[in-house]
Write a protein that holds these residues in place. Structure first.
Motif, mmCIF file in Angstrom:
data_model
loop_
_atom_site.group_PDB
_atom_site.id
_atom_site.type_symbol
_atom_site.label_atom_id
_atom_site.label_comp_id
_atom_site.label_asym_id
_atom_site.label_seq_id
_atom_site.Cartn_x
_atom_site.Cartn_y
_atom_site.Cartn_z
ATOM 1 N N LYS A 63 0.990 -1.080 0.085
ATOM 2 C CA LYS A 63 -0.049 -0.017 0.010
ATOM 3 C C LYS A 63 0.848 1.250 0.132
ATOM 4 C CE LYS A 63 -4.134 1.906 2.133
ATOM 5 N NZ LYS A 63 -5.068 1.955 3.287
ATOM 6 N N GLU A 69 0.694 4.117 -2.812
ATOM 7 C CA GLU A 69 0.456 5.462 -2.290
ATOM 8 C C GLU A 69 1.522 6.471 -2.897
ATOM 9 O OE1 GLU A 69 -1.960 4.716 1.812
ATOM 10 O OE2 GLU A 69 0.212 5.024 1.868
ATOM 11 N N GLU A 70 2.665 5.972 -2.878
ATOM 12 C CA GLU A 70 3.883 6.764 -3.445
ATOM 13 C C GLU A 70 3.886 7.001 -4.949
ATOM 14 O OE1 GLU A 70 7.638 8.850 -3.532
ATOM 15 O OE2 GLU A 70 6.346 8.420 -1.830
ATOM 16 N N ASP A 80 1.271 9.612 -5.629
ATOM 17 C CA ASP A 80 1.562 11.033 -5.317
ATOM 18 C C ASP A 80 2.295 11.232 -6.571
ATOM 19 O OD1 ASP A 80 0.189 11.214 -3.224
ATOM 20 O OD2 ASP A 80 1.846 10.928 -1.839
ATOM 21 N N SER A 113 -5.236 9.954 -7.582
ATOM 22 C CA SER A 113 -5.765 9.316 -6.311
ATOM 23 C C SER A 113 -5.136 7.744 -6.245
ATOM 24 C CB SER A 113 -7.049 9.288 -6.410
ATOM 25 O OG SER A 113 -7.618 8.422 -7.159
ATOM 26 N N TYR A 114 -4.960 7.529 -4.970
ATOM 27 C CA TYR A 114 -4.601 6.054 -4.625
ATOM 28 C C TYR A 114 -5.714 5.375 -4.888
ATOM 29 C CZ TYR A 114 -4.510 2.082 -1.892
ATOM 30 O OH TYR A 114 -4.195 0.571 -1.495
#
Length: 254
Positions: free
Chosen positions: A223, A227-228, A231, A236-237
Motif C-alpha cells: 500500500k 500511495e507513493e 503521489d 488518487s490512490y
C-alpha cells in the motif's frame, strides 16, 4: 483493493508469524498475493500456500543465482507443477551478474530454457534482472518472449529501457525502492510508464519501503508503494490501486 504481485511468503523469515503477516495484509486491503518460488524449497512451499489459501496464487521457476544447480529433473518438475490452475506464471527467471555463484553462460542457458517452457505452457514470465540489463533484453528478443509477455519485477532501469521492455509485451512492476528519497530512476519510471502497463509489489521480505526500510518487509506494505506512485503521478490512490489491480488480473489471468 490491491494485489501484491511478487512476495516471498515462502521465506524462512515468516516461519514464526506467517498467519499474522497474512492477516495484516488482508486488513490493509491487500486481497490477493502472488507468491514466487525460485528453488526446490521455496517452490514446495509455494505449492502448499496456493492450496491452503484461496487468495494466494503462485509463480514458480528457477532463480539465476542458482542456475548452476538447475537439472533436467527440476525442469520436468516445474513443468509438471505449472499445470496447477493457480500457478499463474513462470519465474522468477533471468540474469544476476552481482553474485558469482553461477557463471554467466549457465545463467543464460537456464534463462532461455525457462522462456521456452513458458511459451510451451502459454504462461507469462517474471523477470529478475540485476546488473545484466542488456543481456536480459537481448535474450528476451532472441527467444521471442513477447509471445507470452510478462513482467519486469522490481524494475530499476531507466525510462529508455522501460520503453524497450514495453515494446516486447512486458509490463513494469515497482516496489519499495520507489519510496526511497534518493531513488531517482524508479521515481522517474513511476511517472513515465503508461498506467495500463504498471503493477506493484513488495518482494517481501526484501526491499522494504520507507518508513520501514531496514526492517522485514511484508505484503501489507505494498500500500505504501501504491500511495507513493499515486503521489508521483498526481492521481488518487484509488485510481492507482484500481488500475494496477486490473493490470495484474489481465497479466496473470486472475
Amino acid at each position: 483493493m490491491l494485489i501484491d504481485t511478487h512476495v516471498h511468503l515462502n521465506a524462512d523469515q515468516y516461519d514464526e508469524d506467517l498467519q499474522v503477516v497474512i492477516d495484516r495484509a488482508l486488513e490493509a486491503g491487500i486481497d490477493r498475493m502472488i507468491v514466487v518460488g525460485f528453488d526446490e524449497k521455496t517452490i514446495k512451499r509455494t505449492m502448499t500456500l496456493i492450496d491452503q489459501y484461496e487468495f494466494i496464487y503462485g509463480v514458480i521457476g528457477w532463480h539465476p543465482v542458482d542456475a548452476i544447480d538447475f537439472t533436467d529433473e527440476y525442469y520436468e518438475w516445474i513443468k509438471e507443477l505449472a499445470g496447477h490452475p493457480k500457478v499463474v506464471a513462470i519465474g522468477e527467471m533471468g540474469l544476476d551478474y552481482h553474485w558469482d555463484k553461477s557463471p554467466k553462460d549457465i545463467q543464460q542457458e537456464v534463462f532461455r530454457r525457462q522462456i521456452t517452457l513458458a511459451k510451451e505452457l502459454k504462461k507469462p514470465i517474471v523477470i529478475h534482472n540485476r546488473e545484466a540489463t542488456q543481456d536480459v533484453v537481448d535474450i528476451l528478443k532472441e527467444e521471442n518472449a513477447a509471445e507470452v509477455g510478462g513482467v519486469m519485477h522490481s524494475f530499476s532501469g531507466s525510462t529508455e529501457i522501460c520503453d524497450e521492455i514495453l515494446k516486447m509485451n512486458f509490463i513494469i512492476s515497482l516496489g519499495g525502492p520507489v519510496t526511497f528519497k534518493n531513488a531517482k530512476q524508479p521515481k522517474e519510471v513511476a511517472k513515465h510508464v503508461p498506467l495500463d502497463k504498471l503493477i506493484v509489489e513488495t518482494d517481501a521480505p526484501y526491499l522494504t519501503p520507507h518508513p520501514y526500510r531496514g526492517k522485514r518487509n511484508e505484503p501489507a506494505y505494498v500500500k505504501l508503494v501504491a500511495e507513493e506512485i499515486a503521489d508521483l503521478r498526481g492521481i488518487s490512490y484509488e485510481e492507482l490501486a484500481a488500475a494496477t489491480t486490473r493490470n495484474a488480473e489481465r497479466l496473470f489471468n486472475l
